[in-house]
Write an enzyme that holds these catalytic residues in place. Structure first.
Site, PDB file in Angstrom:
ATOM      1  N   ARG A  50       9.612   9.856  -7.583  1.00  0.00           N
ATOM      2  CA  ARG A  50       8.861   8.705  -8.094  1.00  0.00           C
ATOM      3  C   ARG A  50       7.737   8.368  -7.123  1.00  0.00           C
ATOM      4  O   ARG A  50       7.832   7.426  -6.338  1.00  0.00           O
ATOM      5  CB  ARG A  50       9.800   7.514  -8.293  1.00  0.00           C
ATOM      6  CG  ARG A  50      10.883   7.783  -9.330  1.00  0.00           C
ATOM      7  CD  ARG A  50      11.937   6.694  -9.312  1.00  0.00           C
ATOM      8  NE  ARG A  50      12.974   6.940 -10.313  1.00  0.00           N
ATOM      9  CZ  ARG A  50      14.108   6.236 -10.404  1.00  0.00           C
ATOM     10  NH1 ARG A  50      14.335   5.247  -9.551  1.00  0.00           N
ATOM     11  NH2 ARG A  50      15.007   6.518 -11.317  1.00  0.00           N
ATOM     12  N   ASP A  52       4.355   7.051  -5.381  1.00  0.00           N
ATOM     13  CA  ASP A  52       3.723   5.734  -5.415  1.00  0.00           C
ATOM     14  C   ASP A  52       2.321   5.794  -6.002  1.00  0.00           C
ATOM     15  O   ASP A  52       1.743   6.870  -6.170  1.00  0.00           O
ATOM     16  CB  ASP A  52       3.643   5.158  -4.000  1.00  0.00           C
ATOM     17  CG  ASP A  52       5.001   4.797  -3.432  1.00  0.00           C
ATOM     18  OD1 ASP A  52       5.927   4.557  -4.218  1.00  0.00           O
ATOM     19  OD2 ASP A  52       5.124   4.764  -2.188  1.00  0.00           O
ATOM     20  N   ARG A 197       4.827   8.879   4.646  1.00  0.00           N
ATOM     21  CA  ARG A 197       3.678   8.065   5.048  1.00  0.00           C
ATOM     22  C   ARG A 197       3.921   7.362   6.380  1.00  0.00           C
ATOM     23  O   ARG A 197       2.987   7.175   7.176  1.00  0.00           O
ATOM     24  CB  ARG A 197       3.336   7.057   3.942  1.00  0.00           C
ATOM     25  CG  ARG A 197       2.763   7.734   2.695  1.00  0.00           C
ATOM     26  CD  ARG A 197       2.741   6.792   1.499  1.00  0.00           C
ATOM     27  NE  ARG A 197       1.950   5.600   1.754  1.00  0.00           N
ATOM     28  CZ  ARG A 197       1.954   4.539   0.952  1.00  0.00           C
ATOM     29  NH1 ARG A 197       2.696   4.528  -0.162  1.00  0.00           N
ATOM     30  NH2 ARG A 197       1.203   3.488   1.230  1.00  0.00           N
TER      31      ARG A 197
END
Length: 245
Positions: A50, A52, A197
């Site tokens: 999923r 972002d 990230r």
């Protein structure tokens, strides 16, 4: 009834991520819409990752069940005439009815790109993070080396209370430079929310001299999100591949 697996590539710039959202267009909603129109039945895909808002993919995976008699391998061709230009099916094939893209053993590969130069390159703005200050990719690699292996990555994820096991295995983590572009390429058996990230943000700190690469083991051991670097912006991240074992 058959189960069809899709390998999906997309430019995430104009989407609110993968998962259906109440107030925005997503990759999942576009797939559901066009598959339903094509197959003449209500389709709800199940995605492997999923991603972002703003994150890209070359090889995300989704499955769906259908009673259609269209051969599974032809669905990719038909869908690519219907989907927006920034979403393309790379492959469609039939899989066993018990195949689930999130519950199988996998190796996932992500890349995070950093445009490291004096001024921004407008042609790179959607697919990399612009970083003005000089970066030492050797120090970034030294920091990255400490993350390879099996660790508790609590310091490197955004907390989700429902996720209680934060142990993951990174099999490789390489930092390379080609001119002004630095690429962080990471492979592992699974990633926590925002993990890649946050790793990128931490390596940026090491590369810019804001931290010593040898601090990484202490950050891991602390199991404290505040000890790691910032969550790097989404546009630099691409899900490259999901390999099913």
């Amino acid at each position: 009834m058959k189960r069809v697996k899709l390998t999906v590539a997309y430019d995430g710039t104009n989407y609110c991520g993968w998962q259906i959202q109440p107030n925005g267009v997503t990759i999942e909603s576009e797939l559901n819409k066009h598959l339903s129109e094509l197959l003449g039945e209500e389709i709800r895909v199940i995605g492997a990752s999923r991603t972002d808002a703003g994150v890209h993919a070359r090889g995300n995976v989704a499955v769906f069940d259908t009673a259609s008699r269209i051969p599974a391998e032809k669905i990719s061709y038909a869908m690519n005439t219907r989907l927006p230009e920034d979403i393309r099916i790379q492959e469609s094939c039939e899989v066993s009815s018990d195949f689930h893209p999130r519950f199988c053993r996998t190796i996932k590969t992500y890349e995070y790109k950093i445009c490291n130069r004096r001024f921004p390159d407008p042609l790179c703005r959607l697919y990399s993070l612009f970083y003005y200050y000089p970066l030492d990719e050797k120090k970034m690699q030294q920091a990255a080396d400490h993350l390879v292996g099996t660790h508790d990555f609590t310091s490197f994820c955004t907390n989700k209370p429902e996720v209680t096991d934060r142990v993951r295995t990174i099999t490789s983590l390489n930092v390379t430079r080609d001119g002004d572009m630095i690429t962080i390429r990471v492979k592992g058996n699974g990633f926590l929310y925002n993990m890649v990230r946050i790793i990128a943000g931490t390596l940026l700190r090491a590369g810019s001299g804001q931290m010593d690469p040898e601090e990484v083991p202490e950050i891991l051991a602390a199991c404290d999100r505040s000890r790691a670097g910032d969550t790097a912006r989404p546009q630099g991240l691409t899900l490259v591949e999901i390999l099913y074992l």
